[in-house]
Design a protein around this motif. Structure first.
Motif, PDB file in Angstrom:
ATOM      1  N   ALA A 213      -9.885  -3.726   0.781  1.00  0.00           N
ATOM      2  CA  ALA A 213      -8.556  -3.150   1.002  1.00  0.00           C
ATOM      3  C   ALA A 213      -8.022  -3.428   2.406  1.00  0.00           C
ATOM      4  O   ALA A 213      -7.162  -2.706   2.910  1.00  0.00           O
ATOM      5  CB  ALA A 213      -8.552  -1.655   0.721  1.00  0.00           C
TER       6      ALA A 213
ATOM      7  N   GLY B   5     -11.134  -7.481  -1.167  1.00  0.00           N
ATOM      8  CA  GLY B   5     -10.955  -7.476   0.278  1.00  0.00           C
ATOM      9  C   GLY B   5     -11.237  -8.832   0.891  1.00  0.00           C
ATOM     10  O   GLY B   5     -11.366  -9.847   0.195  1.00  0.00           O
TER      11      GLY B   5
ATOM     12  N   GLN C 119      -9.267  -1.617   8.375  1.00  0.00           N
ATOM     13  CA  GLN C 119     -10.307  -1.655   7.342  1.00  0.00           C
ATOM     14  C   GLN C 119     -10.468  -0.235   6.802  1.00  0.00           C
ATOM     15  O   GLN C 119     -11.420   0.469   7.164  1.00  0.00           O
ATOM     16  CB  GLN C 119     -11.624  -2.181   7.908  1.00  0.00           C
TER      17      GLN C 119
ATOM     18  N   PRO D 136      -8.507  -1.641  -4.687  1.00  0.00           N
ATOM     19  CA  PRO D 136      -9.458  -1.254  -3.630  1.00  0.00           C
ATOM     20  C   PRO D 136     -10.753  -2.039  -3.635  1.00  0.00           C
ATOM     21  O   PRO D 136     -11.443  -2.099  -2.615  1.00  0.00           O
ATOM     22  CB  PRO D 136      -9.716   0.225  -3.921  1.00  0.00           C
TER      23      PRO D 136
ATOM     24  N   LYS E  29      -1.704  -8.868   3.599  1.00  0.00           N
ATOM     25  CA  LYS E  29      -1.687  -8.109   2.354  1.00  0.00           C
ATOM     26  C   LYS E  29      -2.146  -9.005   1.204  1.00  0.00           C
ATOM     27  O   LYS E  29      -1.889 -10.211   1.205  1.00  0.00           O
ATOM     28  CB  LYS E  29      -0.285  -7.578   2.068  1.00  0.00           C
TER      29      LYS E  29
ATOM     30  N   TYR F 202      -6.433 -12.845  -0.765  1.00  0.00           N
ATOM     31  CA  TYR F 202      -5.901 -12.694   0.587  1.00  0.00           C
ATOM     32  C   TYR F 202      -5.651 -14.055   1.215  1.00  0.00           C
ATOM     33  O   TYR F 202      -6.587 -14.687   1.713  1.00  0.00           O
ATOM     34  CB  TYR F 202      -6.886 -11.927   1.461  1.00  0.00           C
TER      35      TYR F 202
ATOM     36  N   VAL G 202     -15.256   2.237  -2.845  1.00  0.00           N
ATOM     37  CA  VAL G 202     -14.001   1.695  -3.386  1.00  0.00           C
ATOM     38  C   VAL G 202     -13.569   2.370  -4.682  1.00  0.00           C
ATOM     39  O   VAL G 202     -12.551   1.988  -5.268  1.00  0.00           O
ATOM     40  CB  VAL G 202     -14.104   0.167  -3.604  1.00  0.00           C
TER      41      VAL G 202
ATOM     42  N   PRO H 113      -3.525   6.871   1.832  1.00  0.00           N
ATOM     43  CA  PRO H 113      -3.159   5.574   1.276  1.00  0.00           C
ATOM     44  C   PRO H 113      -3.747   5.364  -0.121  1.00  0.00           C
ATOM     45  O   PRO H 113      -4.885   5.741  -0.394  1.00  0.00           O
ATOM     46  CB  PRO H 113      -3.767   4.574   2.271  1.00  0.00           C
TER      47      PRO H 113
ATOM     48  N   HIS I  58      -4.664   2.355  -2.649  1.00  0.00           N
ATOM     49  CA  HIS I  58      -4.901   0.924  -2.631  1.00  0.00           C
ATOM     50  C   HIS I  58      -4.882   0.409  -4.068  1.00  0.00           C
ATOM     51  O   HIS I  58      -5.744   0.771  -4.869  1.00  0.00           O
ATOM     52  CB  HIS I  58      -6.240   0.620  -1.978  1.00  0.00           C
TER      53      HIS I  58
ATOM     54  N   SER J 106      -5.821  -4.812   5.438  1.00  0.00           N
ATOM     55  CA  SER J 106      -4.412  -5.180   5.578  1.00  0.00           C
ATOM     56  C   SER J 106      -3.966  -4.986   7.023  1.00  0.00           C
ATOM     57  O   SER J 106      -4.668  -4.374   7.834  1.00  0.00           O
ATOM     58  CB  SER J 106      -3.513  -4.347   4.649  1.00  0.00           C
TER      59      SER J 106
ATOM     60  N   PHE K  22       0.850  -1.170   0.000  1.00  0.00           N
ATOM     61  CA  PHE K  22       0.000   0.000   0.000  1.00  0.00           C
ATOM     62  C   PHE K  22       0.895   1.231   0.000  1.00  0.00           C
ATOM     63  O   PHE K  22       1.711   1.431   0.903  1.00  0.00           O
ATOM     64  CB  PHE K  22      -0.925  -0.004   1.225  1.00  0.00           C
TER      65      PHE K  22
END
Length: 259
Positions: A93, A36, A102, A33, A180, A170, A146, A28, A30, A95, A20
């Protein structure tokens, strides 16, 4: 059903952990985005992603992430790993170590839409699902959160089997303590064991990546590409399969989009 067996990485595709970045003003950025973690009772369960829809309220994932597989026409009772699925939510997104962060919120799943080929027969070619997502307290849709149409891929119901795709997922924290996403851009083909399924060879797609989007024609922001399926299975972290979207997938999507 994504297996967690270690395997030697194939050298024909690139997989990477996605960092990121920081934009001017420390905001940030992403890189994916729309993608998730699908959570069950607040815990990382699978991967899911926003797909473009008229109301901006649809998320795609694998059927086995949200509904037990049926057998011989009889609905199943528990998830593929023998556990109850629990209350579902979506954190785009996501991480960070442990419970992580979140940055784009946690979104409640209103309803789940799965093909009865899965819920009655456990048909792998129907291992896809679409979720209707509740708006937030301000009435905003998850797609707006997003990045809107510039980020969310549109579904493709008539794709062929040979496409260049970017797959984002993920892995569970055992193999991914920073939580990540990993990504891979590679060519798809028919799965040799089940030619009705799509196949890719990319390392790093451990348990937790079920539901990862397979996006064709992606060109970055403003060119979000076309979603042709989601990661369904694979015996190792290298071998991954997906059910190609079809007209029955389209019917599920349209049902989810009505909200």
């Amino acid at each position: 059903m994504k297996g967690a067996t270690a395997a030697v990485a194939a050298g024909i595709a690139m997989v990477c952990a996605v960092a990121f970045l920081e934009a001017p003003g420390d905001r940030p950025v992403h890189p994916f985005p729309t993608v998730g973690v699908l959570m069950a009772n607040g815990e990382h369960w699978c991967t899911a992603s926003v797909v473009d829809s008229p109301k901006g309220n649809v998320v795609a994932t694998a059927a086995h992430c949200v509904a037990p597989a049926g057998e011989d026409g009889v609905p199943g009772e528990v998830a593929h790993d023998g556990l109850a699925i629990g209350e579902l939510s979506f954190a785009p997104a996501f991480s960070g170590e442990g419970s992580g962060s979140q940055p784009l919120g946690v979104w409640k799943v209103r309803s789940v839409h799965v093909d009865e080929r899965w819920t009655k027969w456990g048909d792998d070619t129907a291992d896809f699902a679409f979720l209707t997502i509740e708006p937030d307290e301000d009435g905003r849709s998850v797609q707006d959160a997003v990045g809107g149409k510039s980020e969310a891929p549109a579904p493709d119901w008539t794709s062929g089997y040979e496409r260049e795709v970017t797959v984002i997922g993920y892995p569970e924290s055992e193999h991914n303590p920073q939580n990540k996403p990993v990504s891979c851009t590679t060519q798809t083909r028919h799965d040799l064991d089940d030619p009705a399924m799509l196949y890719i060879s990319c390392s790093g797609f451990w348990t937790g990546t079920s539901g990862s989007p397979w996006i064709a024609d992606r060109g970055g922001t403003g060119q979000p590409g076309r979603l042709i399926g989601v990661l369904s299975g694979g015996d190792t972290d290298v071998d991954s399969t997906a059910a190609l979207y079809d007209e029955k997938a389209k019917a599920l999507y349209e049902r989810a989009a009505k909200g």
